[in-house]
Design a protein around this motif. Structure first.
Motif, PDB file in Angstrom:
ATOM      1  N   GLY A 125       0.816  -1.209   0.000  1.00 25.01           N
ATOM      2  CA  GLY A 125       0.000   0.000   0.000  1.00 25.01           C
ATOM      3  C   GLY A 125       0.850   1.258   0.000  1.00 25.01           C
ATOM      4  N   ASP A 147      -6.381   0.954  -4.064  1.00 23.00           N
ATOM      5  CA  ASP A 147      -7.266   1.516  -3.027  1.00 23.00           C
ATOM      6  C   ASP A 147      -8.013   2.745  -3.540  1.00 23.00           C
ATOM      7  N   GLY A 172      -7.681  -3.693  -2.884  1.00 21.81           N
ATOM      8  CA  GLY A 172      -7.092  -4.796  -3.637  1.00 21.81           C
ATOM      9  C   GLY A 172      -7.969  -6.031  -3.755  1.00 21.81           C
ATOM     10  N   GLU A 192      -9.759  -7.352  -7.210  1.00 24.99           N
ATOM     11  CA  GLU A 192      -9.396  -8.667  -7.755  1.00 24.99           C
ATOM     12  C   GLU A 192     -10.652  -9.526  -7.972  1.00 24.99           C
ATOM     13  N   GLY A 247       1.459  -6.516   0.324  1.00 17.76           N
ATOM     14  CA  GLY A 247       0.036  -6.832   0.235  1.00 17.76           C
ATOM     15  C   GLY A 247      -0.458  -7.165  -1.161  1.00 17.76           C
ATOM     16  N   ASN A 265      -2.339 -10.975  -4.796  1.00 14.38           N
ATOM     17  CA  ASN A 265      -3.204 -11.010  -5.983  1.00 14.38           C
ATOM     18  C   ASN A 265      -2.831 -12.169  -6.917  1.00 14.38           C
ATOM     19  N   ASP A 307       0.117  -7.349   5.886  1.00 11.96           N
ATOM     20  CA  ASP A 307       0.880  -7.147   7.118  1.00 11.96           C
ATOM     21  C   ASP A 307       0.532  -8.164   8.201  1.00 11.96           C
TER      22      ASP A 307
HETATM   23  O1  KG4 Z   1       1.669  -4.861   2.806  1.00  7.51           O
HETATM   24  P1  KG4 Z   1       0.346  -4.301   3.155  1.00  7.51           P
HETATM   25  O2  KG4 Z   1      -0.579  -5.146   4.011  1.00  7.51           O
HETATM   26  O3  KG4 Z   1       0.490  -2.922   3.884  1.00  7.51           O
HETATM   27  C1  KG4 Z   1       1.522  -2.032   3.554  1.00  7.51           C
HETATM   28  O4  KG4 Z   1       2.661  -2.268   4.015  1.00  7.51           O
HETATM   29  O5  KG4 Z   1       1.201  -1.095   2.786  1.00  7.51           O
HETATM   30  O6  KG4 Z   1      -0.379  -3.908   1.787  1.00  7.51           O
HETATM   31  C2  KG4 Z   1      -1.675  -3.391   1.778  1.00  7.51           C
HETATM   32  C3  KG4 Z   1      -2.065  -3.134   0.340  1.00  7.51           C
HETATM   33  C4  KG4 Z   1      -3.384  -2.389   0.189  1.00  7.51           C
HETATM   34  O7  KG4 Z   1      -3.194  -1.318  -0.708  1.00  7.51           O
HETATM   35  C5  KG4 Z   1      -4.310  -3.445  -0.406  1.00  7.51           C
HETATM   36  O8  KG4 Z   1      -5.329  -2.904  -1.240  1.00  7.51           O
HETATM   37  C6  KG4 Z   1      -3.344  -4.290  -1.184  1.00  7.51           C
HETATM   38  O9  KG4 Z   1      -2.196  -4.366  -0.364  1.00  7.51           O
HETATM   39  N1  KG4 Z   1      -3.861  -5.648  -1.431  1.00  7.51           N
HETATM   40  C7  KG4 Z   1      -4.108  -6.141  -2.654  1.00  7.51           C
HETATM   41  C8  KG4 Z   1      -4.666  -7.428  -2.471  1.00  7.51           C
HETATM   42  N2  KG4 Z   1      -4.702  -7.684  -1.137  1.00  7.51           N
HETATM   43  C9  KG4 Z   1      -4.206  -6.575  -0.505  1.00  7.51           C
HETATM   44  N3  KG4 Z   1      -3.933  -5.588  -3.867  1.00  7.51           N
HETATM   45  C10 KG4 Z   1      -4.292  -6.317  -4.950  1.00  7.51           C
HETATM   46  N4  KG4 Z   1      -4.842  -7.555  -4.848  1.00  7.51           N
HETATM   47  C11 KG4 Z   1      -5.035  -8.144  -3.647  1.00  7.51           C
HETATM   48  N5  KG4 Z   1      -5.586  -9.373  -3.571  1.00  7.51           N
END
Ligand code: KG4
Ligand code: ZN
Length: 357
Positions: free
Chosen positions: A141, A171, A184, A188, A280, A284, A312
């Protein structure tokens, strides 16, 4: 050796206990998604308060589920940055208090490094250890980077985003479409039902030299496309087709940028290594499938953590703590949380790149 890991840098309060045999003994994640949902993004003050309210309970749950006492721990690790500073302070103070009371080492973990090392906890496709070096695509994110990971703490940044992170683009798009937060998973799911050829969206940076990313033009085009649709509520099929077209465009960009990065990586590490995807967005399945086409064509492995460990969690923090302890490293209780903490401090700043570079 068992280590407790605490993660509070964004909108998940998480704690886990992991051992040095790569076993996750507990992994508790309490998401604050409902609290941030009305705003379409994370509100820092709400996040910090929510972490304070639940962090003790989450730590105790993680310890109880692992059947461990604080005295059994070889160390206590917490995300020390980068991230929302109010939240980071909550996790760091909690970990320091336990470390002080039980006379155990405290380890301040770089959140990005924890994402980067997760595959060394979860293993490759057949569960085997993932060795250095590897090329890392870190898509979350807050970050979108390509890095050569040559060893523990040895990162060479090859590319970063000049504007939005990829997760941020998911987002923001979800917010425009009224799909809630985080975007996300919702995008998806909708994309799986849509026609990925219907809307003609740009592929920013494709074909350009180097490995940098840009997603703001793609986001703007999505907004213009929505504005160009007939007035009134968006039809389900329009939303699905837009999500599918967006995901396809994002995948095309990732493949192009990773292709360039693989060439640079081969010069840095002539013996090569796999492509690792983390953060995150690595949860996907569609994007991973598309990246697999690229790695297959290069004859290398694509390795991603299981989806639940892409977003996370405390297990990745505990594991990074274990890697640090095994290398003889820990931090003093005077450690100050770091809102910014680049993995490669020598990487030159990128034109237009904001705080995310
Ligand atoms: O790594 P993370 O949990 O937090 C950060 O360190 O930013 O990533 C969160 C991000 C969010 O923007 C969320 O929309 C995205 O990861 N995300 C995805 C999916 N699952 C989470 N983006 C695309 N497809 C997914 N299945
Ligand atoms: Zn993260």
């Amino acid at each position: 050796m068992i280590v407790l890991g605490i993660e509070t840098s964004c909108d998940e309060t998480a704690a886990a206990v992991v051992n040095d045999d790569r076993r996750i003994l507990s992994n508790i994640v309490r998401s604050q998604h409902d609290a941030h949902q009305p705003y379409g993004g994370v509100v820092p003050e709400i996040a910090a308060r929510a972490h304070v309210e639940v962090v003790d309970e989450i730590v105790h749950q993680a310890m109880a589920q692992a059947g461990a006492e604080f005295g059994d721990l070889a160390g206590i690790a917490a995300t020390g940055g980068p991230g929302l500073i109010g939240g980071v302070m909550v996790g760091v103070m909690t970990a320091k208090a336990i470390a002080y009371r039980w006379h155990r080492p405290f380890i301040a973990v770089n959140h990005l490094e924890a994402h980067a090392l997760t595959v060394r906890l979860t293993g490759g496709g057949d569960g085997r250890n993932v060795a250095f070096p590897y090329l890392l695509l870190l898509i979350s994110g807050g970050h979108c980077q390509l890095l050569a990971v040559e060893g523990l703490g040895q990162f060479r940044r090859l590319g970063t985003t000049v504007d939005d992170a990829l997760g941020e683009a998911f987002d923001k798009m979800a917010k425009m479409l009224g799909l809630g937060y985080p975007g996300g998973p919702a995008i998806e799911a909708r994309a799986a039902l849509g026609d990925d050829q219907r809307f003609d969206l740009p592929r920013p940076m494709r074909g350009r030299e180097g490995c940098h990313f840009s997603f703001s033009g793609l986001k703007t085009k999505v907004r213009q496309t929505i504005e160009g649709l007939p007035d009134g509520a968006l039809r389900d099929q329009d939303i699905n087709d837009l999500c599918a077209s967006f995901q396809r465009a994002a995948a095309d960009v990732l493949i192009d940028r990773c292709g360039h990065a693989l060439s640079e990586f081969e010069c840095i590490c002539p013996d090569g290594g796999p492509l690792v995807v983390a953060g995150g967005v690595a949860a996907n399945i569609y994007l991973n499938g598309r990246l697999k086409e690229l790695t297959d064509s290069h004859g290398i492995d694509l390795i991603a953590p299981p989806p639940a460990l892409c977003t996370d969690n405390g297990a990745m923090i505990a594991w990074a703590g274990i890697e640090h302890l095994k290398a003889g490293k820990s931090d003093g209780l005077e450690f100050a949380p770091r809102p910014r903490w680049p993995l490669d401090p020598t990487a030159p700043p990128v034109a237009y790149a904001g705080a995310k570079a």
